[in-house]
Design an enzyme around this catalytic site. Structure first.
Site: not given
Ligand code: GDP
Ligand code: MN
Length: 380
Positions: A101, A189
């Site tokens: 992530y 993101e």
């Protein structure tokens, strides 16, 4: 404004972040053609503006061109969390050994951008954040100086990334920072950023949320905005320059000024009520704008009563009253209104409303009390 995955990834790619080969399509026929070009093994991904598409069945792998066409037909007729799927992204399948992530957002408490990474990326990242927060690495940034090599190294070490990948990871994190900054993003993101079996780092998913207040300097982003995929009520509100945010309660609120709107929500809650929305009609709102605002509030089936709280400065209370009367005429829904008008032309406004079945109140406190009692089923 939230961008679709395919739009976000294309912006990331412009900043040197590797993404899989692929294209967006809006019919099964087109998907078939793209799958042929990519050699048959493809992943088909619903392009809707929500997270968790994987878990909701919006991401599926196809082993052949025929299967791709079949899956595309299914996904294109799906609703994901209430949103119809109008487009799919068709990407080559990437096999991988690790999901990372990597995201950047602004931390309001620290008043700084923060870059966040985890070696336990993928669809369960929220669970990881809750259960094992130590697996989430955060570094605060100084906006004018950006992201330094020592910081990306700290992240790489924190997520146990093998040494050979530190250099490409550094380039990807810096690319993400540039994309974040240049688009005035609130969130940039990549989840997952994968270690592919080829040894490369590749962004399989992408999410960019751009700060609406900066859109005036991003005509290129306004142009690609997908209004069909957004909440229709919020689109309508924005068109009229109204700030509308949907909440869970049953007391509709129409207020001028963000500060007064927040104070109104507080006072409703203090009285034991629950607001159904935040709505700031802004300064100097015309009758037309007020009518639109009322229609938007009434469109929410939960609303049992509407509290109008106006402090007239530039906004004239008689204009507001005219707007209320106009909207009531066409809406013919029997939602009771509690109106508190103060300031510029308040008497004129109240006079226009007298003789109707509206409840009026002299103070905010009184108005909130009345609205709460009506919402709870009491007469007044
Ligand atoms: P999200 O659920 O909306 O966040 O959608 P993602 O694009 O992140 O996809 C969800 C999951 O599907 C990822 O975490 C991967 O595990 C898997 N996935 C997505 N693309 C690929 C791919 O090209 N190959 C493989 N093997 N898995 C993929
Ligand atoms: Mn994802």
């Amino acid at each position: 404004m939230r961008l679709h995955e395919y739009q976000s990834k294309s912006i990331f790619a412009q900043h040197g972040i590797p993404i899989p080969k692929g294209r967006v399509a809006n019919s099964a026929g087109e998907v078939k053609q793209i799958a042929e070009e990519l050699g048959g093994r493809v992943v088909i991904k619903a392009q809707v503006l929500i997270g968790g598409r994987g878990k909701a069945g919006g991401i599926r792998l196809a082993k052949s061109v025929e299967e791709a066409e079949e899956i595309a037909t299914q996904i294109l007729s799906m609703d994901l969390k209430g949103l119809p799927v109008r487009r799919v992204l068709v990407d080559e399948i990437v096999s991988f050994s690790k999901e990372i992530y990597l995201g950047i957002t602004n931390d309001r408490t620290e008043r700084k951008p923060v870059i966040i990474a985890s070696g336990a990326g993928g669809i369960d990242i929220e669970e990881v954040a809750r259960q094992s927060p130590e697996r989430i690495i955060k570094i605060y940034l100084d906006a004018p100086f950006g992201l330094h090599d020592f910081q990306t190294r700290e992240l790489a070490i924190g997520i146990d990334l093998q040494r050979e990948l530190w250099k490409p990871f550094n380039a990807i994190a810096k690319g993400l920072w540039k994309a974040f900054k240049e688009t005035d993003a609130a969130i940039a993101e990549i989840n997952p950023l994968v270690v592919a079996s080829t040894g490369m780092l590749i962004a399989l998913d992408g999410k960019l949320v751009v700060d609406d207040n900066s859109l005036f300097r991003h005509p290129e982003l306004v142009e690609i905005r997908d209004l069909d995929a957004e909440e229709p009520v919020e689109v309508e509100a924005r068109k009229y320059g109204l700030s509308y945010i949907k909440l869970d309660g049953n007391i509709g609120c129409m207020v001028n000024g963000a500060g007064l709107a927040m104070a109104t929500l507080d006072i409703i809650k203090q009285n034991g009520g629950a607001p159904s929305n935040f709505l700031d009609i802004g300064g100097g709102a015309s009758a037309d704008k007020v009518a639109t605002a009322l229609r938007i509030i009434c469109a929410d089936p939960q609303v049992k009563v509407i509290l109008v709280n106006i402090f007239g400065g530039i906004t004239r209370c008689d204009e507001v009253a005219k707007g209320i009367l106009a909207a009531q005429k066409e809406a013919n829904k029997n939602i009771p209104l509690v109106v508190r008008l103060a300031g510029t032309n308040a008497e004129k406004g109240l006079k226009l409303l007298s003789g109707t079945n509206m409840h009026t109140a002299a103070s905010m406190e009184e108005a909130a009390g009345k609205a709460t009692r009506i919402a709870a089923g009491e007469k007044k």
